[in-house]
Design an enzyme around this catalytic site. Sequence first.
Site, PDB file in Angstrom:
ATOM      1  N   GLY A 139       0.821  -1.205   0.000  1.00  0.00           N
ATOM      2  CA  GLY A 139       0.000   0.000   0.000  1.00  0.00           C
ATOM      3  C   GLY A 139       0.855   1.254   0.000  1.00  0.00           C
ATOM      4  O   GLY A 139       0.542   2.245   0.662  1.00  0.00           O
ATOM      5  N   ALA A 140       1.946   1.225  -0.766  1.00  0.00           N
ATOM      6  CA  ALA A 140       2.968   2.267  -0.668  1.00  0.00           C
ATOM      7  C   ALA A 140       2.877   3.333  -1.750  1.00  0.00           C
ATOM      8  O   ALA A 140       3.786   4.156  -1.885  1.00  0.00           O
ATOM      9  CB  ALA A 140       4.355   1.627  -0.692  1.00  0.00           C
TER      10      ALA A 140
ATOM     11  N   ARG B 123       0.802   5.808  -1.772  1.00  0.00           N
ATOM     12  CA  ARG B 123       0.406   7.105  -1.204  1.00  0.00           C
ATOM     13  C   ARG B 123       0.325   6.999   0.318  1.00  0.00           C
ATOM     14  O   ARG B 123       0.459   5.924   0.893  1.00  0.00           O
ATOM     15  CB  ARG B 123      -0.956   7.536  -1.768  1.00  0.00           C
ATOM     16  CG  ARG B 123      -2.095   6.583  -1.383  1.00  0.00           C
ATOM     17  CD  ARG B 123      -3.382   6.907  -2.091  1.00  0.00           C
ATOM     18  NE  ARG B 123      -3.242   6.754  -3.524  1.00  0.00           N
ATOM     19  CZ  ARG B 123      -3.290   5.586  -4.153  1.00  0.00           C
ATOM     20  NH1 ARG B 123      -3.470   4.467  -3.468  1.00  0.00           N
ATOM     21  NH2 ARG B 123      -3.139   5.500  -5.446  1.00  0.00           N
TER      22      ARG B 123
ATOM     23  N   VAL C 154      -2.587  -8.006  -2.644  1.00  0.00           N
ATOM     24  CA  VAL C 154      -2.118  -8.717  -1.444  1.00  0.00           C
ATOM     25  C   VAL C 154      -3.108  -9.760  -0.952  1.00  0.00           C
ATOM     26  O   VAL C 154      -2.743 -10.637  -0.163  1.00  0.00           O
ATOM     27  CB  VAL C 154      -1.789  -7.730  -0.298  1.00  0.00           C
ATOM     28  CG1 VAL C 154      -0.639  -6.809  -0.688  1.00  0.00           C
ATOM     29  CG2 VAL C 154      -3.018  -6.933   0.135  1.00  0.00           C
TER      30      VAL C 154
ATOM     31  N   SER D  21      -4.517   0.128  14.167  1.00  0.00           N
ATOM     32  CA  SER D  21      -5.197   1.419  14.236  1.00  0.00           C
ATOM     33  C   SER D  21      -5.816   1.575  15.616  1.00  0.00           C
ATOM     34  O   SER D  21      -6.127   0.584  16.285  1.00  0.00           O
ATOM     35  CB  SER D  21      -6.303   1.493  13.177  1.00  0.00           C
ATOM     36  OG  SER D  21      -7.146   2.614  13.373  1.00  0.00           O
TER      37      SER D  21
ATOM     38  N   TYR E  20     -13.501  -2.729   9.747  1.00  0.00           N
ATOM     39  CA  TYR E  20     -12.148  -2.174   9.886  1.00  0.00           C
ATOM     40  C   TYR E  20     -11.610  -2.408  11.302  1.00  0.00           C
ATOM     41  O   TYR E  20     -10.440  -2.789  11.477  1.00  0.00           O
ATOM     42  CB  TYR E  20     -12.197  -0.678   9.568  1.00  0.00           C
ATOM     43  CG  TYR E  20     -10.875   0.026   9.524  1.00  0.00           C
ATOM     44  CD1 TYR E  20     -10.016  -0.128   8.443  1.00  0.00           C
ATOM     45  CD2 TYR E  20     -10.487   0.891  10.549  1.00  0.00           C
ATOM     46  CE1 TYR E  20      -8.800   0.550   8.383  1.00  0.00           C
ATOM     47  CE2 TYR E  20      -9.280   1.569  10.501  1.00  0.00           C
ATOM     48  CZ  TYR E  20      -8.446   1.399   9.416  1.00  0.00           C
ATOM     49  OH  TYR E  20      -7.253   2.076   9.366  1.00  0.00           O
ATOM     50  N   ALA E  21     -12.456  -2.205  12.311  1.00  0.00           N
ATOM     51  CA  ALA E  21     -12.028  -2.415  13.697  1.00  0.00           C
ATOM     52  C   ALA E  21     -11.663  -3.873  13.941  1.00  0.00           C
ATOM     53  O   ALA E  21     -10.665  -4.175  14.607  1.00  0.00           O
ATOM     54  CB  ALA E  21     -13.134  -1.972  14.661  1.00  0.00           C
TER      55      ALA E  21
ATOM     56  N   ALA F  65     -10.634  -6.008  11.684  1.00  0.00           N
ATOM     57  CA  ALA F  65      -9.395  -6.286  10.961  1.00  0.00           C
ATOM     58  C   ALA F  65      -8.186  -5.749  11.718  1.00  0.00           C
ATOM     59  O   ALA F  65      -7.160  -6.438  11.845  1.00  0.00           O
ATOM     60  CB  ALA F  65      -9.462  -5.668   9.565  1.00  0.00           C
ATOM     61  N   LYS F  66      -8.303  -4.543  12.232  1.00  0.00           N
ATOM     62  CA  LYS F  66      -7.165  -3.918  12.912  1.00  0.00           C
ATOM     63  C   LYS F  66      -6.892  -4.544  14.270  1.00  0.00           C
ATOM     64  O   LYS F  66      -5.737  -4.604  14.721  1.00  0.00           O
ATOM     65  CB  LYS F  66      -7.391  -2.406  13.037  1.00  0.00           C
ATOM     66  CG  LYS F  66      -7.323  -1.678  11.700  1.00  0.00           C
ATOM     67  CD  LYS F  66      -6.037  -1.987  10.935  1.00  0.00           C
ATOM     68  CE  LYS F  66      -5.790  -1.050   9.780  1.00  0.00           C
ATOM     69  NZ  LYS F  66      -4.558  -1.408   9.033  1.00  0.00           N
TER      70      LYS F  66
END
Length: 249
Positions: free
Chosen positions: A9-10, A12, A60, A138, A150-151, A153-154
């Site tokens: 994810g590089a 940006r 990925v 995160s 998202y939570a 996953a993180k």
Amino acid sequence: MTRIAIVTGAARGIGAATAKRLAADGNAVAVLDLDEAQCAETVGAITDAGGRALAVGANVADAASVERAVAHIAEELGPPTILVNNAGIIRDNLLFKMTEEDWDAVLAVHLRGAFLMSRAVQDHQVKSGWGRVVNLSSTSALGNRGQANYAAAKAGMQGFTKTLAIELGRFGVTANAVAPGFIVTDMTRATAERIGVSFEDFIAHNAAEIPVGRAGEPDDIAAAVSFFCSEEAGFVSGQVLYVAGGPRA
């Protein structure tokens, strides 16, 4: 000794800042993102500064794509021993409106992606007797309205990190996680758009809640990743560092 680093994810944001920082630290860097063409700006910044970088396009979440990418990196740059699992997406919504597709997409990129990349790179790390894995978590891992996917996953990234630290430590490989708070990126801009406020107001509102009185920048996260990837961090493993301008759990 020049190490070979991969940052996912590089193209940006945090990933680009991290790739540039690791290159400045003396590593050759594979700049990996879904679209190879979008990696050109990051690669150019590294090479213009006298560093060595390679643009790599890969999904990925796809095992074959990951295997091809890592093999290509090993052939072009050398065996990768530093891995930063930064690739991620958001598909925010409240639970009752969240689709199965949005749940699966977020878990696939963050967790499956980190698993596939780590599995592919660990062979090079073990053979080298040295390695660094840094996973991006995160503050949302502690829970965040509208981000059940998202939570999850993180939070999962933290458990994954601690398990890698246990399994790979005997081979000279450390694994740590960096958990950013509010960082000014395209991803947070998208969140502002979703909730219908200007990005400037969104930044100001969040900064007001942060003890140090400002929003975070991608370079703040890159600095933390740089430490975990350093030689000096060899006795630090299985840790989660919240880079959020104030205390977190």
